[in-house]
Write a protein that holds these residues in place. Structure first.
Motif, short mmCIF file in Angstrom:
data_model
loop_
_atom_site.label_atom_id
_atom_site.label_comp_id
_atom_site.label_asym_id
_atom_site.label_seq_id
_atom_site.Cartn_x
_atom_site.Cartn_y
_atom_site.Cartn_z
N GLY A 377 42.39 66.04 42.78
CA GLY A 377 43.08 64.78 43.03
C GLY A 377 42.94 64.19 44.41
O GLY A 377 43.48 63.13 44.67
N GLU A 378 42.23 64.84 45.32
CA GLU A 378 42.15 64.31 46.67
C GLU A 378 40.79 63.67 46.92
O GLU A 378 39.76 64.26 46.62
CB GLU A 378 42.34 65.43 47.70
CG GLU A 378 43.77 65.76 48.01
CD GLU A 378 44.51 64.63 48.70
OE1 GLU A 378 44.15 64.26 49.82
OE2 GLU A 378 45.48 64.12 48.12
N THR A 432 38.99 64.02 40.54
CA THR A 432 39.70 62.96 41.27
C THR A 432 39.89 61.73 40.40
O THR A 432 39.36 61.65 39.29
CB THR A 432 38.92 62.52 42.53
OG1 THR A 432 37.58 62.25 42.14
CG2 THR A 432 38.97 63.56 43.61
N LEU A 433 40.63 60.79 40.97
CA LEU A 433 40.91 59.55 40.26
C LEU A 433 39.68 58.67 40.18
O LEU A 433 39.47 57.95 39.23
CB LEU A 433 42.02 58.78 40.99
CG LEU A 433 43.26 59.60 41.35
CD1 LEU A 433 44.19 58.76 42.19
CD2 LEU A 433 43.95 60.08 40.10
N PRO A 450 45.95 61.30 37.07
CA PRO A 450 46.53 62.49 37.72
C PRO A 450 46.98 63.54 36.71
O PRO A 450 46.78 64.75 36.94
CB PRO A 450 47.73 61.92 38.49
CG PRO A 450 47.42 60.50 38.70
CD PRO A 450 46.58 60.06 37.56
N ILE A 453 44.11 65.52 35.48
CA ILE A 453 43.63 66.44 36.51
C ILE A 453 44.53 67.68 36.55
O ILE A 453 44.06 68.81 36.62
CB ILE A 453 43.60 65.74 37.88
CG1 ILE A 453 42.53 64.64 37.88
CG2 ILE A 453 43.33 66.73 39.01
CD1 ILE A 453 42.59 63.72 39.06
N SER A 499 44.13 70.36 47.43
CA SER A 499 44.82 69.26 46.78
C SER A 499 45.66 68.57 47.83
O SER A 499 45.51 68.85 49.02
CB SER A 499 45.69 69.80 45.64
OG SER A 499 46.26 68.71 44.96
N CYS A 503 47.24 61.63 45.71
CA CYS A 503 47.16 61.01 44.38
C CYS A 503 48.56 60.83 43.81
O CYS A 503 48.73 60.32 42.71
CB CYS A 503 46.22 61.76 43.45
SG CYS A 503 46.88 63.27 42.79
N SER A 505 50.95 62.81 42.73
CA SER A 505 51.42 63.51 41.55
C SER A 505 51.88 64.92 41.89
O SER A 505 51.11 65.72 42.44
CB SER A 505 50.30 63.57 40.51
OG SER A 505 50.62 64.50 39.52
N VAL A 508 49.90 67.68 39.92
CA VAL A 508 48.61 68.13 40.45
C VAL A 508 48.84 69.24 41.48
O VAL A 508 48.14 70.26 41.48
CB VAL A 508 47.83 66.95 41.06
CG1 VAL A 508 46.58 67.43 41.76
CG2 VAL A 508 47.47 65.95 39.99
#
Lengths: 911, 171
Positions: A377-378, A432-433, A450, A453, A499, A503, A505, A508
């Motif tokens: 997510g990063e 990731t997004l 998210p 993920i 992480s 993002c 979340s 995550v």
């Protein structure tokens, strides 16, 4: 260890190194150009020649390039040998044939490795009298200035830019004696780490363009050890000042954290200190003129304090001391940590994971040693750039660890190692997004929402350790990917999970914690890195404050009527309407800040706080490392550190504890006493009364010029030199001339070494830790016994909503951070506002690139031009985070599409 | 007694010697051109400011009485934004002149700088800059330096080859 004989004297040196490294570690002066401790040897410049003797009886010896020769036990070499000396002088003579006579107008002058090496070899007069080669320069963007005439063809720039930092747009062109280092055409250097070219280049081909705007020689700068305030990693920097303005930021080596490099946001984002929008005097709005002196403002603030009940709002970009002082002043119950509620939850969760999770959080140097990396997510290049650079090194190094031992090549043999590796990369998985510019080196990438993920993360944990929660409803590809990731992490010796909060979340983060715990349960030496939103987010979370929402509640419900806001623009933390309502309802608003913003506009009392360059303090970075930063230059009494303002206010109010604190050390002591989690923080740097041979450490180099003239236009009688009450550093050139302890090195300099290459002299071993240990103290230890799953709840699959978009925030290295966006060169690189849509969604909504999309998030209406991407998940959309001009919304959140502004069909022409 | 008379006689003879004392200030002393007196900033033969604000004079100054700030014109020619010498500190050692790579800063045979107010001994650029080349004629730093400035492109300085064609592979 091996014994080598240099000029008939025996020395103990570590094996596995090359001769050049060994000689430099021993403190010998040996000139070099193409070798760099972070990049290894290629033996291109022929500058570091030494005599190597076969055995004791060999008197003739042979010339060898010391950077290409491995240390062997019993080796006999000579640096001082006449032939070797002459050889080195000749080589530099040849390098200088085409070097122009422009040191006087060169920005590198005074901090130039080429100047130092030329003097070192004794090449004093130029013998070459013929025509010099010239080149046409290129425009390389707002950060870097190009002056190709000065090039000595050492290849360091392309080796750094392409091999080390993974850039694509700098290369070497042409051939023979007219090599050209530049881009294929004029244009902005794309890499986020281009600023390091300034320090990597041994001469003035690449120089700092922002320094050029207010040029000052290194010897004229007043420098102090500082810590970068532009992201949560806490890279060490040296900040330089002259004539009352901040002039440049250079790298301050810390073997554990940033090593030799910095990102461009950290290096060029300092102009907020010199900004015209600075608050330089306290203001009291109830009187005219508003600008006033310190005592009137303090009296006004004290009066407001006495009459009202007060709450305080802290800040993740203020120092630990300032936040602690505010917390003490308003009381624990009334201290709020001044970040959005989502961010509060995320940072607290991250802290909990680091404290209660089983895995240890590694430093950036340890990240480079990881042999399998999984990022959840990063978008590291934009949220924690130096971590991205460290991950790139780990991916680059990993295959070599395996092959090199077989191939019998030393690690520092850069060319040979690269030849052997070719394009082979270590395992790196990215979920990731959106696109992260990292795809090219990743083993596998996964782009989704998210929740997806997090689900992938939970699945990986489940595959590693079966008793971890299972994830239902994954598709075949996801199962396969999760299994592949799990297998790779299990095969690695030092798997690393990355992480963070960006993002938005919690799930995550929890998934990451689960994988880490699962790996530790399988007895892996797993690491977990969690990036945080701002430079002191960790410190603020450790200090513990209430939510911002409860601060709003306290004022709106009449529980309190006065609010004191510390270095915080609330309009970047919560919904505009809510903040305006809050600030209007409060009877008294006291704000401490250094730049005018929307919040300071409504402050009744505004106290001028010092920026990082005008304040002392401590920051805690994302690994829980407490690091001290020092004031660079003195200010008048109207502009001072936030903690000092609050301390003086406390003294005026006869606060039972604050009135007993006199100065910085007392604040630190009190913090250690009252909060056991900060134990040892007072020893991060030497205290105020620290002296070497009875002397302070000078901030200015001994060649500092103009002392009796710089203020002579104001008054020819020189003022008394300013005294620093908070640090063992002096503001002048007077003081102890030797090497200070590692945490208070204002600048790197050694006799004969004026450039940043003098760092060699400060290290225990070249490229290793600083003498006396790298500065900073880690405050967080994991609990290795807790290997149970961090959580059992696995999120549901992401379901798009009709008429809605799940709005995510997308971060930008240039643009998302508040302070750096006051630097013109950073603004030039920042993106325009946009909303990123999935390709299919855009087709469905009949939108094309550049057309505007209107939507509402929590009552805030947005209308932004559309950007289209095939990567972002359908049903989600992205908006740049923190970009000026886009009102704040707490993301991720559902955006309601405004139907009334539907796209009109183009009238069709029929014939 | 004899010695006394002899001394008087010798002293008397000085009446007929050439006079060493001059009637300053009505009559000015003739100073050698290398006399280290008041400091000036000179101009190059084309009339441009010679000083390129390299800071070497300030670094060489043993009493640190020179302060300046570099800036650039739009064509890249560097010059001092301000240039200040505190003559109440200056010891007229001439190190600044030795250090100057452009012959800009020069010590000239003029010592008449007395002031009643010490503040008036702080000279700014407008007080220092002269309209001439001073002691060293014909030197123009930018004619030998590789940097391109307005009116002088790359390869147009003395002893410079024309810019390299980077698309060529011919040695």
């Amino acid at each position: 260890m091996a014994t080598i004989y240099i000029d008939d004297k025996s020395y103990e040196v570590p094996t596995g190194k090359n001769l050049l490294e060994a000689c430099l570690t021993l403190g010998k002066d040996l000139p070099y150009f193409c070798w760099h401790p972070a990049m290894g040897s290629i033996g291109a410049c022929r500058q570091c020649a030494v005599k190597v003797y076969k055995d004791d009886n060999d008197t003739k010896g042979k010339l060898f390039m010391s950077c290409m020769e491995q240390v062997r036990d019993g080796m006999r070499i000579s640096i001082a040998d006449m032939e070797a000396k002459e050889f080195r002088a000749h080589v530099i003579g040849w390098l200088m044939t085409n070097h122009p006579h422009d040191c006087a107008v060169c920005d590198e002058g005074g901090a130039c490795h080429l100047q130092d090496m030329t003097v070192m070899t004794g090449h004093n007069y130029r013998a070459y009298r013929f025509d010099k080669r010239t080149y046409i320069n290129q425009y390389l963007g707002p950060f870097i200035n190009h002056e190709m005439n000065r090039c000595i063809q050492c290849y360091r720039c392309v080796r750094y830019y392409k091999d080390y930092a993974g850039g694509k747009d700098l290369d070497v062109f042409a051939a023979h004696n007219h090599l050209y280092f530049g881009r294929h055409e004029d244009g902005v250097l794309e890499s986020e780490f281009s600023g390091n070219l300034v320090e990597v280049c041994p001469t003035g081909v690449f120089t700092d363009k922002t320094l050029k705007q207010h040029y000052t020689r290194k010897w004229d700068l007043t420098m102090a050890p500082s810590v970068c305030h532009h992201c949560s990693l806490g890279c060490n920097i040296s900040a330089g000042e002259r004539y009352g303005t901040l002039r440049n930021i250079t790298n301050r080596y810390n073997g554990e954290v940033n090593g030799y490099f910095l990102c461009d946001r950290g290096r060029f984002g300092y102009e907020h200190v010199n900004h015209v929008g600075r608050i330089r005097k306290p203001l009291v709005r109830a009187q005219l003129p508003e600008a006033t002196d310190k005592y009137t403002a303090l009296q006004a603030a004290a009066a407001a304090f006495r009459t009202g009940s007060v709450i305080g709002i802290g800040s993740p970009r203020a120092s630990l001391e300032s936040n602690f002082m505010l917390k003490t002043l308003v009381g624990d119950d009334n201290f709020h940590d001044g970040v959005s509620d989502n961010e509060h939850d995320l940072v607290c969760l991250a802290l909990k994971i680091l404290k209660e999770g089983a895995a240890r959080t590694p430093s950036l140097w340890e990240v480079e040693q990881a042999d399998a990396v999984f990022i959840l997510g990063e978008d590291l290049l934009n949220t924690a750039p130096m971590l991205a650079l460290a991950v790139r090194q780990s991916v680059r190094k990993q295959p070599s660890l395996e092959h090199i031992s077989k191939a019998n090549i030393p690690v520092w043999q850069d060319a040979a190692v690269r030849e052997l590796m070719q394009d082979e990369m270590g395992p790196l998985f990215i979920a990731t997004l959106h696109d992260t510019k990292f795809e090219e080196i990743a083993t596998h990438t996964y782009h989704d929402s998210p929740d997806a993920i997090a689900r992938l993360g939970f699945a990986v944990a489940n595959f590693i350790q079966v008793d971890f929660p299972e994830v239902p409803g994954l598709n075949e590809d996801e199962i396969q990917l999760a299994r592949q990731i799990a297998d790779t992490l299990m095969a690695a010796k030092k798997p690393l999970l990355i992480s963070g909060t960006h993002c938005g979340s919690e799930r995550v983060l929890m998934a990451t914690a689960n994988i880490a715990n699962a790996l530790v349960a399988k007895e892996k030496e797993a690491g977990i890195v969690l990036t945080l939103p701002e430079c002191n987010s960790m410190g603020l979370a450790m200090l513990g404050g209430h939510r911002l929402e409860s601060a709003f509640g306290a004022i709106l419900n009449g529980y309190a009527d006065t609010v004191i806001i510390l270095e915080n623009d609330l309009y970047r933390r919560a919904n505009e309407g809510m903040v305006t309502n809050f600030l209007k309802t409060a009877k008294n608003v006291i704000v401490l800040d250094h730049l005018h913003n929307a919040t300071t506009e409504v402050a009744q009392i505004l106290l001028a706080a010092g920026t990082f360059a005008e304040a002392d303090g401590t920051l805690i970075n994302n690994e829980g490392r407490a690091q001290r930063f020092f004031q660079v230059y003195p200010t008048g009494e109207d502009l001072q550190e936030s903690w000092r303002w609050l301390g003086e206010l406390g003294t005026l109010l006869h606060h039972d504890r604050i009135s007993h604190w006199h100065g910085f050390d007392d604040v630190l002591q009190a913090m250690v006493k009252e909060m056991p989690e900060f134990k040892g923080i007072d020893a991060v740097a030497p205290g105020t009364d620290f002296r070497i041979a009875g002397q302070k450490i000078p901030r200015a180099p001994h060649r500092f010029s103009g002392r009796t003239a710089m203020l002579a236009n104001i008054n020819v009688n020189e003022p008394k030199p300013p005294v620093d009450p908070d640090a063992p550093l002096s503001y002048t050139m007077e003081g102890y001339r030797g090497q200070p302890p590692s945490s208070i090195i204002p600048f790197f300099w050694a006799p004969g070494w004026n450039s940043s290459q003098a760092t060699n002299k400060y290290q225990q071993e070249v490229g290793g830790h600083l003498k006396g240990g790298d500065p900073g103290l880690r405050l967080i230890k994991p609990d290795t016994s807790k290997t149970a799953p961090f959580t059992q709840t696995v999120p549901q699959k992401f379901q798009p909503l009709e008429g809605h978009l799940y709005m995510l925030q997308l971060h930008h290295i240039f643009g998302s951070e508040e302070l750096s966006m006051h630097s013109p060169p950073i603004v030039e690189r920042a993106p325009e506002p946009y909303v990123l849509l999935n390709e299919e969604d855009a087709i469905q909504m009949k939108l094309q690139e550049g057309q505007s999309l209107s939507f509402t998030i929590e009552g805030q209406v947005y209308q932004l031009p559309v950007k289209i991407s095939p990567i972002i998940r359908s049903g989600t959309a992205g908006m740049p985070a923190g970009l000026p001009g886009i009102p704040y919304a707490e993301l991720p959140a559902w955006a309601i599409l405004n139907r009334e502004l539907k796209w009109k069909q183009q009238p069709q022409t029929t014939y | 007694m004899f010695s006394l008379l002899r001394s008087m006689w010798l002293t008397f003879l000085h009446v007929f010697h050439k006079r060493e004392t001059i009637q300053y200030p009505e009559q000015k002393a003739i100073l050698p051109t290398r006399w280290r007196g008041r400091i000036v900033l000179s101009r190059d033969p084309d009339g441009g400011e010679r000083c390129v604000a390299c800071n070497l004079c300030a670094a060489a100054c043993p009493v640190d009485c020179i302060a300046l700030q570099a800036t650039e014109d739009p064509t890249g020619r560097r010059y001092p934004e301000f240039f200040r010498i505190n003559f109440s500190r200056c010891i007229f050692c001439g190190f600044c002149e030795d250090a100057c790579p452009t012959y800009a800063i020069q010590l000239i045979p003029d010592f008449e700088m007395g002031e009643y107010n010490r503040q008036n001994l702080v000279y700014e650029k407008k007080d220092l800059l002269i309209n001439g080349q001073g002691k060293y004629h014909g030197y123009n730093y930018y004619k030998v330096a590789g940097l391109a400035i307005g009116g002088k492109g790359k390869g147009e300085a003395e002893n410079e080859a024309p810019p390299v064609d980077i698309r060529s592979l011919i040695p």
